[in-house]
Design a protein around this motif. Structure first.
Motif, short mmCIF file in Angstrom:
data_model
loop_
_atom_site.label_atom_id
_atom_site.label_comp_id
_atom_site.label_asym_id
_atom_site.label_seq_id
_atom_site.Cartn_x
_atom_site.Cartn_y
_atom_site.Cartn_z
N ILE A 106 0.84 -1.20 0.00
CA ILE A 106 0.00 0.00 0.00
C ILE A 106 0.88 1.25 0.00
CG2 ILE A 106 -1.73 1.33 1.28
CD1 ILE A 106 -2.59 -1.38 2.55
N THR A 107 0.59 2.17 -0.90
CA THR A 107 1.20 3.50 -0.87
C THR A 107 0.08 4.53 -0.97
OG1 THR A 107 1.58 3.44 -3.27
CG2 THR A 107 3.42 2.82 -1.85
N TRP A 108 0.33 5.71 -0.41
CA TRP A 108 -0.61 6.82 -0.47
C TRP A 108 -0.05 7.83 -1.46
CZ3 TRP A 108 -5.22 6.31 1.96
CH2 TRP A 108 -5.32 5.25 2.86
N THR A 109 -0.81 8.12 -2.51
CA THR A 109 -0.26 8.81 -3.66
C THR A 109 -0.40 10.33 -3.55
OG1 THR A 109 -2.33 8.65 -4.90
CG2 THR A 109 -0.78 6.84 -5.12
N SER A 110 0.55 11.00 -4.16
CA SER A 110 0.53 12.46 -4.22
C SER A 110 -0.32 12.93 -5.39
CB SER A 110 1.96 12.98 -4.38
OG SER A 110 2.51 12.52 -5.61
N GLY A 111 -0.62 14.21 -5.40
CA GLY A 111 -1.37 14.81 -6.49
C GLY A 111 -0.47 15.41 -7.55
N LYS A 112 -1.08 16.10 -8.48
CA LYS A 112 -0.39 16.59 -9.67
C LYS A 112 0.78 17.51 -9.33
CE LYS A 112 -1.39 18.91 -14.07
NZ LYS A 112 -2.49 19.48 -14.92
N LEU A 113 0.59 18.44 -8.41
CA LEU A 113 1.65 19.41 -8.12
C LEU A 113 2.90 18.73 -7.58
CD1 LEU A 113 -0.37 22.38 -6.57
CD2 LEU A 113 0.61 22.20 -8.87
N LEU A 114 2.72 17.77 -6.67
CA LEU A 114 3.88 17.07 -6.13
C LEU A 114 4.51 16.14 -7.17
CD1 LEU A 114 2.79 16.29 -2.46
CD2 LEU A 114 4.46 17.97 -3.25
N ARG A 115 3.67 15.59 -8.06
CA ARG A 115 4.25 14.76 -9.13
C ARG A 115 5.20 15.56 -9.99
NH1 ARG A 115 -0.97 12.18 -9.52
NH2 ARG A 115 -1.57 13.53 -11.27
N ALA A 133 7.23 17.61 -8.99
CA ALA A 133 8.50 17.60 -8.26
C ALA A 133 9.04 16.18 -8.09
CB ALA A 133 8.31 18.25 -6.89
N ARG A 134 8.43 15.22 -8.80
CA ARG A 134 8.83 13.81 -8.75
C ARG A 134 8.62 13.23 -7.36
NH1 ARG A 134 9.03 11.90 -13.94
NH2 ARG A 134 9.84 13.54 -15.27
N ILE A 135 7.65 13.73 -6.63
CA ILE A 135 7.25 13.15 -5.35
C ILE A 135 5.95 12.39 -5.61
CG2 ILE A 135 6.53 13.62 -2.98
CD1 ILE A 135 8.18 16.22 -3.17
N PHE A 136 6.03 11.05 -5.54
CA PHE A 136 4.91 10.23 -5.96
C PHE A 136 4.11 9.63 -4.80
CE2 PHE A 136 5.89 10.93 -10.14
CZ PHE A 136 7.15 10.48 -10.53
N SER A 137 4.61 9.69 -3.59
CA SER A 137 3.88 9.11 -2.47
C SER A 137 3.97 10.02 -1.26
CB SER A 137 4.44 7.72 -2.13
OG SER A 137 5.79 7.80 -1.73
N LEU A 138 3.03 9.80 -0.33
CA LEU A 138 2.91 10.61 0.87
C LEU A 138 2.78 9.71 2.08
CD1 LEU A 138 0.13 13.11 -0.30
CD2 LEU A 138 2.56 13.64 -0.08
N PRO A 139 3.13 10.19 3.28
CA PRO A 139 2.75 9.47 4.49
C PRO A 139 1.23 9.39 4.59
CG PRO A 139 4.41 11.16 4.97
CD PRO A 139 3.92 11.40 3.57
#
Length: 257
Positions: free
Chosen positions: A221-230, A232-238
């Motif tokens: 399980i991963t919790w995904t980031s939204g468009k703005l963070l993508r 910045a190549r940040i694809f997952s969140l706590p």
């Protein structure tokens, strides 16, 4: 980053498959620019290798993810039952077929079927994809899953049939909104995703446990980031940050039996 998403052509002067896909989608009016699509595909598929593989997508809409996988070497089948699915259903199949023809992807197909009506080959698919569709497979049963053994068995039977169409070791990828979000729990509309009806969804842990009775295991399980963070190549969140935002999860399961 997996090389399948870089998609570098043999000829350095040639346009990459990813860029061809983006430009064609822009020309067809499917998106304004399309720069986020390849990042979303990377977030969704992660290290999945498509070459010589087969993928099924449940509730594929216009089938852009099917076309993306086909462009990277897969045989793909998208299921979109029109009136029961895509928000602009009258254009779904037309857009898919037009783009598939222009990209020369005869190995990509779209069918006007629900997954319940699809009689696919056994032990065939390497990847099965459900993006924002798992709760729509049987919405009434999905709402009642926690309280109704009959509803739970209905979903398990559906996914048992899906597992039978997959090769052992194949991957089921589910991306959806979770049941719990700070706005929904407070009885408020989420300003980022105002149309989500949280009570129609389930937590990824719940799905993992339920589908363990259908031949799936090894949940990730991963919790995904939204468009703005993508961007910045940040694809997952706590998980805690996701709960304060959109509460979108990615659940990957393996067909183990």
């Amino acid at each position: 980053m997996s090389t399948i998403y870089q998609s570098l052509p043999d000829n350095p002067g040639a346009i990459s498959p990813s860029e061809r896909f983006r430009k064609l989608g822009q020309e067809m009016g499917l998106w304004n620019h399309g720069f986020d699509f390849s990042r979303f595909a990377q977030q969704l598929f992660q290290d999945i290798e498509f070459r010589d593989k087969a993928m099924l997508e449940i509730g594929c809409g216009k089938g852009m993810l099917c076309l993306w996988a086909a462009l990277h070497g897969a045989q793909t089948v998208g299921l979109e039952p029109l009136a029961e699915g895509c928000y602009d259903s009258s254009d779904c199949h037309k857009a898919f077929k037009s783009m598939a023809e222009k990209l020369k992807l005869p190995q990509a197909a779209i069918l006007p079927l629900t997954v319940q009506a699809f009689d696919g080959p056994k032990n065939y698919f390497d990847v099965v994809l459900s993006v924002a569709s798992i709760n729509h497979i049987d919405e009434k049963s999905c709402i009642a899953l926690r309280d109704s053994p009959d509803a739970a068995r209905e979903y398990q039977d559906i996914f048992r049939n899906i597992a039978a169409m997959m090769r052992p070791g194949g991957k089921l990828i589910i991306m959806d909104a979770a049941r719990h979000n700070i706005f929904g729990d407070l009885g408020m509309r989420n300003p980022i995703s105002p149309n989500i009806e949280w009570f129609k969804h389930q937590q990824p842990e719940f799905w993992a446990e339920l589908l363990s009775g259908s031949g799936f295991g090894n949940p990730a399980i991963t919790w995904t980031s939204g468009k703005l963070l993508r961007y910045a190549r940040i694809f997952s969140l706590p998980k805690a940050l996701s709960y304060l935002g959109q509460s979108i999860f990615r659940l990957e399961l393996t067909r183990i039996s």
